[in-house]
Enzyme design. Structure first.
Site, short mmCIF file in Angstrom:
data_model
loop_
_atom_site.label_atom_id
_atom_site.label_comp_id
_atom_site.label_asym_id
_atom_site.label_seq_id
_atom_site.Cartn_x
_atom_site.Cartn_y
_atom_site.Cartn_z
N PRO A 170 0.83 -1.21 0.00
CA PRO A 170 0.00 0.00 0.00
C PRO A 170 0.85 1.25 0.00
O PRO A 170 1.81 1.36 0.76
CB PRO A 170 -0.80 -0.12 1.30
CG PRO A 170 0.06 -0.97 2.19
CD PRO A 170 0.74 -1.94 1.28
N MET A 171 0.52 2.19 -0.87
CA MET A 171 1.23 3.47 -0.92
C MET A 171 0.21 4.58 -1.12
O MET A 171 -0.56 4.57 -2.09
CB MET A 171 2.26 3.47 -2.06
CG MET A 171 3.43 2.53 -1.83
SD MET A 171 4.59 2.48 -3.22
CE MET A 171 3.70 1.38 -4.34
N CYS B 13 3.41 3.09 8.88
CA CYS B 13 3.57 4.37 8.19
C CYS B 13 4.40 5.34 9.02
O CYS B 13 4.10 5.57 10.19
CB CYS B 13 2.21 5.00 7.89
SG CYS B 13 2.34 6.60 7.06
#
Length: 314
Positions: free
Chosen positions: A9-10, A97
């Site tokens: 995921p980005m 994150c």
């Protein structure tokens, strides 16, 4: 068992258009951009931000939805409502994150400093979904607090079904080299599948990472930017096949198809703004790319962008 290849995921990148492109090129599983649990619960149902974040094409493969937050109750409620949508194959909890706006709210990699709270969050999410629950984590907060092994055991005991481990601490952000050896230590310490993430940029690095970590799969992040073909390259390496990279003509054709899909989804103006970073990645490494990137960022239409990109073909 053949290692699975995941699209990591980005934020601002792994939307449905880019994910589908990666699936078409050999990606096995993907994850949405991260979704704020509390924001999702309180935002108006028709708000574009969440409508876009949760959109998926029917032809995509297995897709996890990633949520972040620091309050177990909200995380559980969000997991319940996201499960009810019937769109996702699993719930992924972001505990990795490093962005200040995320860790400032005690979410993301800030949870590496509070394993007890992390465990409670996993328990809350597990109690509100029948889907598998996974955790994305780092090696620790900083070099003096590399607690990945203990942290992994805690979230495993809380019910996590799998882990993705980025081989850097929060304070490293994305600098320095990923520590694959420590990812391997996490793999040895838990019974659940572990996915390695960090510095996997081609077939050679993928094989080396698997050898050093013994992991069950690989999560590809920055290595796929401008290069969705990396999944095919890694699969060729795993199977001992020769890999033939795409021609630059194919790269441009793909970039423009990517752009037109974004335009159809979000409209021309938004698509042009969002595609600028992708265009820069697609032309990276070409002679004259630096000057072209500047002109691409000033372009007012995709026709203009395409002309600039094709001018770089030798």
């Amino acid at each position: 068992m053949t290692p699975q290849l995941y699209l990591a995921p980005m934020a601002g990148i792994t939307d449905q258009v880019f994910r589908r492109l990666c699936f078409q090129n050999g990606c096995d599983c993907a994850t949405t951009e991260m979704v704020s649990a509390q924001g999702f619960l309180t935002a108006p149902k028709d708000r574009n931000a969440y409508r876009f974040l949760l959109a998926r094409y029917p032809e995509e493969g297995p897709l996890a939805v990633q949520i972040f937050g620091s309050e177990p109750r909200f995380m559980g409620e969000a997991a319940n409502k996201l499960t009810e949508l019937g769109l996702f194959s699993s719930i992924d909890i972001n505990m990795g994150c490093p962005a200040q706006k995320v860790v400032g709210g005690a979410s993301g990699s800030a949870l590496m400093k509070d394993p007890e709270l992390a465990g409670k969050i996993v328990e809350a999410v597990k109690g509100n979904t029948f889907l598998p629950v996974t955790v994305k984590m780092r090696l620790g907060w900083d070099g003096e607090h590399r607690n990945a092994v203990e942290f992994a055991k805690t979230v495993e005991n809380a019910g996590a079904n799998a882990l993705t481990v980025h081989g850097r601490t929060r304070m490293q952000q994305y600098s320095g080299n990923a520590d694959w050896q420590m990812i391997g230590e996490v793999k040895k310490a838990v019974r659940i599948p572990v996915i390695a993430n960090g510095d996997i940029v081609d077939g050679k690095s993928a094989l080396k990472c698997l050898e050093e970590t013994g992991c069950d799969g690989l999560a590809i992040g920055r290595g796929c930017l401008g290069n969705p073909w990396i999944f095919g390259e890694i699969k060729a390496a795993l199977e001992g096949r020769k890999y033939l990279p795409p021609s630059y003509e194919t790269v441009v054709d793909t970039a423009m198809a990517h752009a037109r899909e974004m335009e159809a989804w979000k409209g021309e103006r938004s698509a042009i703004l969002e595609m600028r970073k992708h265009f820069a990645w697609y032309v990276s490494g070409r002679r004259g790319a630096a000057g072209a990137r500047t002109r691409i960022n000033l372009a007012a239409s995709f026709d203009e962008v395409e002309a600039l990109m094709r001018a770089l073909i030798d």
